[in-house]
Design a protein around this motif. Sequence first.
Motif, PDB file in Angstrom:
ATOM      1  N   GLY A  14      -5.619 -19.268  23.795  1.00 38.13           N
ATOM      2  CA  GLY A  14      -5.636 -20.720  23.884  1.00 38.13           C
ATOM      3  C   GLY A  14      -7.003 -21.290  24.207  1.00 38.13           C
ATOM      4  N   GLY A  15      -7.933 -20.436  24.553  1.00 33.01           N
ATOM      5  CA  GLY A  15      -9.275 -20.889  24.900  1.00 33.01           C
ATOM      6  C   GLY A  15     -10.159 -21.111  23.691  1.00 33.01           C
ATOM      7  N   SER A  16     -11.425 -21.414  23.964  1.00 33.28           N
ATOM      8  CA  SER A  16     -12.391 -21.728  22.905  1.00 33.28           C
ATOM      9  C   SER A  16     -13.680 -20.947  23.098  1.00 33.28           C
ATOM     10  CB  SER A  16     -12.725 -23.228  22.927  1.00 33.28           C
ATOM     11  OG  SER A  16     -11.577 -24.010  22.676  1.00 33.28           O
ATOM     12  N   LEU A  17     -14.339 -20.694  21.990  1.00 31.78           N
ATOM     13  CA  LEU A  17     -15.683 -20.122  21.974  1.00 31.78           C
ATOM     14  C   LEU A  17     -16.450 -20.750  20.837  1.00 31.78           C
ATOM     15  CD1 LEU A  17     -15.225 -16.238  22.394  1.00 31.78           C
ATOM     16  CD2 LEU A  17     -16.330 -17.779  24.012  1.00 31.78           C
ATOM     17  N   ARG A  18     -17.768 -20.773  20.959  1.00 34.06           N
ATOM     18  CA  ARG A  18     -18.593 -21.219  19.850  1.00 34.06           C
ATOM     19  C   ARG A  18     -19.614 -20.134  19.535  1.00 34.06           C
ATOM     20  NH1 ARG A  18     -22.555 -26.378  18.620  1.00 34.06           N
ATOM     21  NH2 ARG A  18     -24.046 -25.279  19.931  1.00 34.06           N
ATOM     22  N   LYS A  63      -7.509 -21.900   9.638  1.00 32.76           N
ATOM     23  CA  LYS A  63      -7.541 -23.318   9.270  1.00 32.76           C
ATOM     24  C   LYS A  63      -6.862 -24.156  10.352  1.00 32.76           C
ATOM     25  CE  LYS A  63      -7.729 -22.813   4.248  1.00 32.76           C
ATOM     26  NZ  LYS A  63      -6.997 -22.973   2.965  1.00 32.76           N
ATOM     27  N   GLY A  64      -7.524 -25.245  10.710  1.00 31.26           N
ATOM     28  CA  GLY A  64      -6.992 -26.113  11.754  1.00 31.26           C
ATOM     29  C   GLY A  64      -7.378 -25.698  13.159  1.00 31.26           C
ATOM     30  N   ARG A  65      -7.942 -24.513  13.314  1.00 26.73           N
ATOM     31  CA  ARG A  65      -8.363 -24.040  14.637  1.00 26.73           C
ATOM     32  C   ARG A  65      -9.876 -23.813  14.707  1.00 26.73           C
ATOM     33  NH1 ARG A  65      -6.826 -19.176  16.432  1.00 26.73           N
ATOM     34  NH2 ARG A  65      -6.606 -18.259  14.349  1.00 26.73           N
ATOM     35  N   MET A  81     -14.494 -22.187  17.633  1.00 22.72           N
ATOM     36  CA  MET A  81     -13.184 -21.525  17.587  1.00 22.72           C
ATOM     37  C   MET A  81     -12.329 -22.058  18.722  1.00 22.72           C
ATOM     38  SD  MET A  81     -14.374 -17.613  16.698  1.00 22.72           S
ATOM     39  CE  MET A  81     -15.180 -17.357  18.269  1.00 22.72           C
ATOM     40  N   ASN A  82     -11.268 -22.750  18.357  1.00 15.87           N
ATOM     41  CA  ASN A  82     -10.339 -23.314  19.334  1.00 15.87           C
ATOM     42  C   ASN A  82      -8.980 -22.648  19.215  1.00 15.87           C
ATOM     43  OD1 ASN A  82     -12.342 -25.177  20.118  1.00 15.87           O
ATOM     44  ND2 ASN A  82     -11.677 -26.641  18.563  1.00 15.87           N
ATOM     45  N   ARG A  83      -8.186 -22.812  20.247  1.00 12.62           N
ATOM     46  CA  ARG A  83      -6.822 -22.255  20.274  1.00 12.62           C
ATOM     47  C   ARG A  83      -6.841 -20.791  19.841  1.00 12.62           C
ATOM     48  NH1 ARG A  83      -5.749 -26.792  17.229  1.00 12.62           N
ATOM     49  NH2 ARG A  83      -4.521 -25.646  15.693  1.00 12.62           N
ATOM     50  N   LEU A  84      -7.704 -20.034  20.460  1.00 13.39           N
ATOM     51  CA  LEU A  84      -7.862 -18.634  20.079  1.00 13.39           C
ATOM     52  C   LEU A  84      -6.614 -17.818  20.396  1.00 13.39           C
ATOM     53  CD1 LEU A  84     -11.553 -18.259  21.125  1.00 13.39           C
ATOM     54  CD2 LEU A  84     -10.665 -17.579  18.899  1.00 13.39           C
ATOM     55  N   LYS A  85      -6.371 -16.838  19.536  1.00 12.26           N
ATOM     56  CA  LYS A  85      -5.212 -15.966  19.659  1.00 12.26           C
ATOM     57  C   LYS A  85      -5.689 -14.520  19.800  1.00 12.26           C
ATOM     58  CE  LYS A  85      -2.674 -18.885  16.363  1.00 12.26           C
ATOM     59  NZ  LYS A  85      -1.926 -18.897  15.071  1.00 12.26           N
ATOM     60  N   PRO A  86      -4.880 -13.668  20.376  1.00  9.84           N
ATOM     61  CA  PRO A  86      -5.272 -12.251  20.480  1.00  9.84           C
ATOM     62  C   PRO A  86      -5.644 -11.644  19.127  1.00  9.84           C
ATOM     63  CG  PRO A  86      -3.397 -12.667  21.888  1.00  9.84           C
ATOM     64  CD  PRO A  86      -3.632 -13.931  21.101  1.00  9.84           C
ATOM     65  N   GLU A  87      -5.005 -12.084  18.070  1.00 12.49           N
ATOM     66  CA  GLU A  87      -5.306 -11.532  16.750  1.00 12.49           C
ATOM     67  C   GLU A  87      -6.643 -12.000  16.200  1.00 12.49           C
ATOM     68  OE1 GLU A  87      -2.498 -13.116  17.696  1.00 12.49           O
ATOM     69  OE2 GLU A  87      -1.694 -14.366  16.071  1.00 12.49           O
ATOM     70  N   ASP A  88      -7.300 -12.916  16.894  1.00 10.31           N
ATOM     71  CA  ASP A  88      -8.656 -13.299  16.509  1.00 10.31           C
ATOM     72  C   ASP A  88      -9.695 -12.319  17.058  1.00 10.31           C
ATOM     73  OD1 ASP A  88      -7.692 -16.680  17.100  1.00 10.31           O
ATOM     74  OD2 ASP A  88      -7.965 -15.721  15.138  1.00 10.31           O
ATOM     75  N   SER A  89      -9.267 -11.409  17.901  1.00  7.01           N
ATOM     76  CA  SER A  89     -10.193 -10.439  18.481  1.00  7.01           C
ATOM     77  C   SER A  89     -10.780  -9.561  17.382  1.00  7.01           C
ATOM     78  CB  SER A  89      -9.471  -9.564  19.508  1.00  7.01           C
ATOM     79  OG  SER A  89      -8.995 -10.324  20.587  1.00  7.01           O
ATOM     80  N   ALA A  90     -12.081  -9.474  17.360  1.00  8.35           N
ATOM     81  CA  ALA A  90     -12.771  -8.701  16.327  1.00  8.35           C
ATOM     82  C   ALA A  90     -14.268  -8.772  16.592  1.00  8.35           C
ATOM     83  CB  ALA A  90     -12.478  -9.271  14.939  1.00  8.35           C
ATOM     84  N   VAL A  91     -15.003  -7.990  15.827  1.00 11.89           N
ATOM     85  CA  VAL A  91     -16.445  -8.166  15.787  1.00 11.89           C
ATOM     86  C   VAL A  91     -16.733  -9.191  14.694  1.00 11.89           C
ATOM     87  CG1 VAL A  91     -18.679  -7.082  15.403  1.00 11.89           C
ATOM     88  CG2 VAL A  91     -16.848  -5.814  16.573  1.00 11.89           C
ATOM     89  N   TYR A  92     -17.465 -10.219  15.049  1.00 10.84           N
ATOM     90  CA  TYR A  92     -17.786 -11.294  14.120  1.00 10.84           C
ATOM     91  C   TYR A  92     -19.218 -11.109  13.615  1.00 10.84           C
ATOM     92  CZ  TYR A  92     -13.526 -13.814  15.176  1.00 10.84           C
ATOM     93  OH  TYR A  92     -12.197 -14.175  15.291  1.00 10.84           O
ATOM     94  N   TYR A  93     -19.377 -11.198  12.310  1.00 10.48           N
ATOM     95  CA  TYR A  93     -20.670 -10.986  11.665  1.00 10.48           C
ATOM     96  C   TYR A  93     -21.126 -12.254  10.959  1.00 10.48           C
ATOM     97  CZ  TYR A  93     -19.634  -6.009  12.241  1.00 10.48           C
ATOM     98  OH  TYR A  93     -19.336  -4.772  12.752  1.00 10.48           O
ATOM     99  N   CYS A  94     -22.370 -12.602  11.165  1.00 11.15           N
ATOM    100  CA  CYS A  94     -22.970 -13.688  10.410  1.00 11.15           C
ATOM    101  C   CYS A  94     -23.363 -13.167   9.028  1.00 11.15           C
ATOM    102  CB  CYS A  94     -24.198 -14.207  11.147  1.00 11.15           C
ATOM    103  SG  CYS A  94     -24.942 -15.670  10.401  1.00 11.15           S
TER     104      CYS A  94
END
Length: 123
Positions: A14-18, A63-65, A81-94
Amino acid sequence: VQLQASGGGLVQPGGSLRLSCAASGDISSINVMGWYRQAPGKQRELVAARTSVGATAYADSVKGRFTISGGNAKNLVYLQMNRLKPEDSAVYYCNAGWSTYPDESPARAYKYWGRGTQVTVSS
């Protein structure tokens, strides 16, 4: 072109990160910047991407989050990134590169990759 990503971390559901990504080097050779992610045991997938003229692409799951945006300088891109979910956990690459058709949705991977930044969504 070198890509430097920052902003990952640990956040509760439910939290956010940028996330931020800054390109350096021959930035005249890029007009698309975006984000991919890869979770353990899964393929790398598009999260969101944006062209220099504002065309965007998003994964259906975000979409929408999530919102991708560019900075005042053409070599910056942000992922809110808003309304984060456990399934959003990952390594993010630019990811960045050149699109011949920047007014079209940039829904594919481009030439340059940055080092990943870990995003963990957990209570």
